[in-house]
Design a protein around this motif. Structure first.
Motif, PDB file in Angstrom:
ATOM      1  N   TYR A 123     -14.239  30.153 -75.433  1.00 27.41           N
ATOM      2  CA  TYR A 123     -15.405  30.312 -74.573  1.00 27.41           C
ATOM      3  C   TYR A 123     -16.444  31.256 -75.187  1.00 27.41           C
ATOM      4  O   TYR A 123     -17.636  31.120 -74.930  1.00 27.41           O
ATOM      5  N   ARG A 124     -16.011  32.225 -75.993  1.00 21.46           N
ATOM      6  CA  ARG A 124     -16.936  33.236 -76.509  1.00 21.46           C
ATOM      7  C   ARG A 124     -17.401  32.952 -77.934  1.00 21.46           C
ATOM      8  O   ARG A 124     -18.275  33.648 -78.449  1.00 21.46           O
ATOM      9  N   LEU A 125     -16.803  31.938 -78.568  1.00 21.32           N
ATOM     10  CA  LEU A 125     -17.157  31.622 -79.948  1.00 21.32           C
ATOM     11  C   LEU A 125     -17.513  30.152 -80.075  1.00 21.32           C
ATOM     12  O   LEU A 125     -16.976  29.315 -79.343  1.00 21.32           O
ATOM     13  N   PRO A 126     -18.405  29.807 -81.007  1.00 18.65           N
ATOM     14  CA  PRO A 126     -18.582  28.398 -81.346  1.00 18.65           C
ATOM     15  C   PRO A 126     -17.277  27.844 -81.897  1.00 18.65           C
ATOM     16  O   PRO A 126     -16.458  28.576 -82.467  1.00 18.65           O
ATOM     17  N   PRO A 173     -14.892  22.475 -65.662  1.00 19.98           N
ATOM     18  CA  PRO A 173     -15.451  23.496 -66.557  1.00 19.98           C
ATOM     19  C   PRO A 173     -15.101  24.909 -66.099  1.00 19.98           C
ATOM     20  O   PRO A 173     -14.848  25.162 -64.917  1.00 19.98           O
ATOM     21  N   ASP A 174     -15.078  25.823 -67.044  1.00 20.54           N
ATOM     22  CA  ASP A 174     -14.981  27.264 -66.780  1.00 20.54           C
ATOM     23  C   ASP A 174     -13.724  27.653 -66.006  1.00 20.54           C
ATOM     24  O   ASP A 174     -13.751  28.560 -65.175  1.00 20.54           O
ATOM     25  N   ARG A 175     -12.608  26.992 -66.279  1.00 21.56           N
ATOM     26  CA  ARG A 175     -11.345  27.360 -65.634  1.00 21.56           C
ATOM     27  C   ARG A 175     -10.248  27.481 -66.698  1.00 21.56           C
ATOM     28  O   ARG A 175      -9.272  26.728 -66.701  1.00 21.56           O
ATOM     29  N   PRO A 176     -10.380  28.414 -67.643  1.00 25.72           N
ATOM     30  CA  PRO A 176      -9.407  28.484 -68.741  1.00 25.72           C
ATOM     31  C   PRO A 176      -7.985  28.790 -68.288  1.00 25.72           C
ATOM     32  O   PRO A 176      -7.019  28.238 -68.827  1.00 25.72           O
ATOM     33  N   LEU A 177      -7.819  29.676 -67.295  1.00 27.88           N
ATOM     34  CA  LEU A 177      -6.468  30.011 -66.845  1.00 27.88           C
ATOM     35  C   LEU A 177      -5.841  28.843 -66.077  1.00 27.88           C
ATOM     36  O   LEU A 177      -4.636  28.600 -66.183  1.00 27.88           O
ATOM     37  N   LEU A 178      -6.647  28.140 -65.301  1.00 23.42           N
ATOM     38  CA  LEU A 178      -6.147  26.940 -64.629  1.00 23.42           C
ATOM     39  C   LEU A 178      -5.689  25.911 -65.655  1.00 23.42           C
ATOM     40  O   LEU A 178      -4.605  25.322 -65.530  1.00 23.42           O
ATOM     41  N   LEU A 179      -6.516  25.702 -66.665  1.00 28.79           N
ATOM     42  CA  LEU A 179      -6.169  24.753 -67.710  1.00 28.79           C
ATOM     43  C   LEU A 179      -4.873  25.160 -68.407  1.00 28.79           C
ATOM     44  O   LEU A 179      -3.990  24.321 -68.643  1.00 28.79           O
ATOM     45  N   ALA A 180      -4.732  26.440 -68.731  1.00 24.01           N
ATOM     46  CA  ALA A 180      -3.532  26.912 -69.399  1.00 24.01           C
ATOM     47  C   ALA A 180      -2.297  26.724 -68.516  1.00 24.01           C
ATOM     48  O   ALA A 180      -1.234  26.309 -68.983  1.00 24.01           O
ATOM     49  N   THR A 181      -2.439  27.028 -67.214  1.00 25.58           N
ATOM     50  CA  THR A 181      -1.310  26.906 -66.291  1.00 25.58           C
ATOM     51  C   THR A 181      -0.879  25.458 -66.125  1.00 25.58           C
ATOM     52  O   THR A 181       0.317  25.124 -66.226  1.00 25.58           O
ATOM     53  N   VAL A 231     -12.128  17.753 -77.109  1.00 24.39           N
ATOM     54  CA  VAL A 231     -12.769  16.580 -76.514  1.00 24.39           C
ATOM     55  C   VAL A 231     -12.223  16.334 -75.113  1.00 24.39           C
ATOM     56  O   VAL A 231     -12.985  16.044 -74.175  1.00 24.39           O
ATOM     57  N   THR A 232     -10.902  16.465 -74.944  1.00 20.50           N
ATOM     58  CA  THR A 232     -10.306  16.268 -73.624  1.00 20.50           C
ATOM     59  C   THR A 232     -10.854  17.278 -72.621  1.00 20.50           C
ATOM     60  O   THR A 232     -11.173  16.937 -71.477  1.00 20.50           O
ATOM     61  N   THR A 233     -10.970  18.535 -73.056  1.00 19.18           N
ATOM     62  CA  THR A 233     -11.447  19.595 -72.164  1.00 19.18           C
ATOM     63  C   THR A 233     -12.895  19.363 -71.748  1.00 19.18           C
ATOM     64  O   THR A 233     -13.241  19.460 -70.560  1.00 19.18           O
ATOM     65  N   THR A 234     -13.754  19.047 -72.706  1.00 18.97           N
ATOM     66  CA  THR A 234     -15.179  18.909 -72.399  1.00 18.97           C
ATOM     67  C   THR A 234     -15.490  17.631 -71.633  1.00 18.97           C
ATOM     68  O   THR A 234     -16.434  17.598 -70.838  1.00 18.97           O
ATOM     69  N   GLU A 235     -14.713  16.576 -71.843  1.00 15.55           N
ATOM     70  CA  GLU A 235     -15.034  15.284 -71.257  1.00 15.55           C
ATOM     71  C   GLU A 235     -14.283  14.981 -69.961  1.00 15.55           C
ATOM     72  O   GLU A 235     -14.761  14.190 -69.140  1.00 15.55           O
TER      73      GLU A 235
END
Length: 335
Positions: free
Chosen positions: A105-108, A51-59, A43-47
């Motif tokens: 990102y690749r799976l529901p 978007p579309d920055r998984p490595l940024l989010l992880a870092t 919920v935090t990620t989507t809201e």
């Protein structure tokens, strides 16, 4: 009969879990704060997050939190704990986070959640090789019930299966399982606060992630107030605090018991969807929710019984760890 390692005496030292049922329940409740908080990540990620920055989010999730904990505790690793912290940081954050987001990102969400629900089973199986603890039938049964419950809770009939996504989630879950077991085996250095140990691992993982994020995704976009709020919550609450409580549980509880607490993650994710995203709960999902709760309870009970029946091994070399202390049963002269 193989040598076994009870939670009250990690193989190489480390904190000892409190004796008595009350202390065990408290340790389990605090450890569950980790996966309970992680359940709000979707919920935090989507809201709130870009978007579309998984490595940024992880870092951003790992590195700032690690540096803050280092600044607060003012402790650095010594001796073997330089490489041990690097290994645990890579397993828990540097490798786990990118694989987790790749799978997401690749799976529901339902498929990803079901794959990650094999964590207790992986910990039980790998625990035989790392800690020399035989998985009990109760533990394996509880793990299977948990997988079925999570599948009913989060899967949809139209869910697509992406082989790369499945592989990423399986590898991420295997790495997390190994991290739980190694943390259990290595314990914690003598006199080192838990927050310092958490900071070492977060920083090590963040140092690996930062150049990778810059090389693959480029410079981060301009952040909004919502982005900053989301990163602050995810970094301070969902990472620094949550992982500190998770690592505390690893110290004080059997490894399998901690792994079953991870199944509370999809419960919170589902409830968050109901409350914040206007999702609905079907009868099948309600049954799945009940099975997950039953699996967690059964896993806790089975792990504690198994752990209490295992004699402590002789204490090994200190290697800058706390010496293993006898349990209350050992002090009373009981096997």
């Amino acid at each position: 009969m193989p040598v076994t390692v009870p939670a009250s005496a990690p193989a190489s030292g480390g904190a000892v879990r409190p004796s008595g049922r009350g202390g065990t329940v408290l340790s389990a409740a605090l450890a569950a704060l980790g996966p309970l908080t992680w359940g709000t990540t979707y919920v935090t990620t989507t809201e709130l997050l870009p978007p579309d920055r998984p490595l940024l989010l992880a870092t951003v999730r790992a590195l700032p939190a690690g540096l803050i904990l280092l600044a607060v505790t003012r402790r650095l690793p010594r001796g073997a704990w330089w490489w041990k912290s690097a290994v645990l940081g890579l397993l828990n954050f540097g490798a786990f986070f990118p694989l987790l987001f790749l799978g997401a990102y690749r799976l529901p969400g339902g498929v990803a959640g079901t794959v990650s629900a094999v964590l207790p089973l992986l910990v039980a199986v790998l625990g035989f090789f790392v800690l020399h603890i035989r998985p009990t039938g109760r533990t394996l049964l509880a793990g299977a019930v948990g997988v079925i419950g999570v599948a009913l809770l989060v899967l949809r009939g139209s869910a697509r299966v992406d082989p790369l996504g499945i592989g990423a989630m399986l590898l991420a879950t295997a790495l997390m399982s190994l991290a739980v077991l190694l943390a259990k085996r290595w314990g914690r250095p003598e006199g080192v606060p838990l927050l310092a140990l958490t900071g070492w691992q977060l920083t090590a993982g963040g140092v690996v992630l930062a150049p990778l994020a810059l090389a693959v995704e480029g410079l981060p976009p301009a952040l909004t107030g919502r982005n900053i709020a989301g990163f602050a919550y995810l970094g301070l609450i969902g990472t620094a605090l949550a992982y500190a409580m998770w690592f505390r549980g690893i110290e004080r509880l059997p490894a399998a018991s901690v792994a079953f607490l991870g199944l509370t993650n999809p419960i919170v994710a589902t409830l968050a969807g109901l409350l914040l995203l206007d999702q609905t709960l079907t009868a099948w999902q309600g049954g799945g929710l009940a099975l997950v709760v039953a699996s967690v309870a059964l896993g806790q009970r089975g792990s504690r019984r198994r752990d209490s029946a295992i004699p402590a091994p002789p204490a090994g070399p200190a290697d800058s760890h706390r010496p293993a202390r006898p349990s209350a049963a050992d002090r009373a002269g009981r096997s």
